[in-house]
Design a protein around this motif. Structure first.
Motif, mmCIF file in Angstrom:
data_model
loop_
_atom_site.group_PDB
_atom_site.id
_atom_site.type_symbol
_atom_site.label_atom_id
_atom_site.label_comp_id
_atom_site.label_asym_id
_atom_site.label_seq_id
_atom_site.Cartn_x
_atom_site.Cartn_y
_atom_site.Cartn_z
ATOM 1 N N UNK A 37 0.810 -1.207 0.000
ATOM 2 C CA UNK A 37 0.000 0.000 0.000
ATOM 3 C C UNK A 37 0.850 1.265 0.000
ATOM 4 N N UNK A 38 1.988 1.214 0.620
ATOM 5 C CA UNK A 38 2.907 2.343 0.726
ATOM 6 C C UNK A 38 4.297 1.752 0.939
ATOM 7 N N UNK A 39 5.314 2.578 1.057
ATOM 8 C CA UNK A 39 6.656 2.012 1.256
ATOM 9 C C UNK A 39 6.768 1.095 2.477
ATOM 10 N N UNK A 40 5.947 1.323 3.516
ATOM 11 C CA UNK A 40 6.065 0.522 4.740
ATOM 12 C C UNK A 40 4.846 -0.344 5.038
ATOM 13 N N UNK A 41 3.750 -0.154 4.311
ATOM 14 C CA UNK A 41 2.499 -0.875 4.598
ATOM 15 C C UNK A 41 2.236 -1.954 3.558
ATOM 16 N N UNK A 42 1.986 -3.155 4.051
ATOM 17 C CA UNK A 42 1.761 -4.311 3.197
ATOM 18 C C UNK A 42 0.499 -5.040 3.639
ATOM 19 N N UNK A 43 0.053 -5.975 2.831
ATOM 20 C CA UNK A 43 -1.102 -6.763 3.215
ATOM 21 C C UNK A 43 -1.156 -8.064 2.459
ATOM 22 N N UNK A 44 -2.007 -8.939 2.959
ATOM 23 C CA UNK A 44 -2.304 -10.206 2.293
ATOM 24 C C UNK A 44 -3.816 -10.372 2.305
#
Length: 104
Positions: free
Chosen positions: A46-53
């Motif tokens: 989502x952003x340089x530091x935010x991820x998801x599954x």
């Protein structure tokens, strides 16, 4: 196949661990491909530091099997090293689905 259940996990990388989190999620695809009860699996940034599954399942047994499976175990083993906080994992009900992709 009816997809009715899903999970969404949000991951926030520790400063300086962003590339390692991205690589971890990219390698998760190989494990997801081995899970017969996980027909839909996405690794997201989502952003340089935010991820998801995001992953989806035909039934509760598949969802629970995934929560107790190798991807979740690997994530929890690396969470302290890579993540700024514990992953947020939310169960989701799928209200609608469109998929025009064909298996290769």
């Amino acid at each position: 196949m009816t997809i009715q259940l899903a999970l969404f996990a949000r991951l926030e990388a520790k400063p300086g661990k962003e590339k390692e989190v991205a690589q971890f999620l990219e390698t998760g695809l190989a494990l997801a491909n081995q899970e017969a009860t996980t027909p839909i699996w996405f690794a997201l940034q989502f952003s340089p530091t935010s991820f998801g599954v995001f992953d989806a399942f035909e039934n509760e047994a598949g969802r629970q099997g995934h929560l107790n499976g190798p991807i979740a175990q690997a994530l929890m083993a690396k969470a302290g090293e890579l993540l700024a906080s514990p992953p947020s994992i939310e169960p989701i009900t799928v209200l609608g689905l469109k998929n025009q992709m064909r298996a290769v």
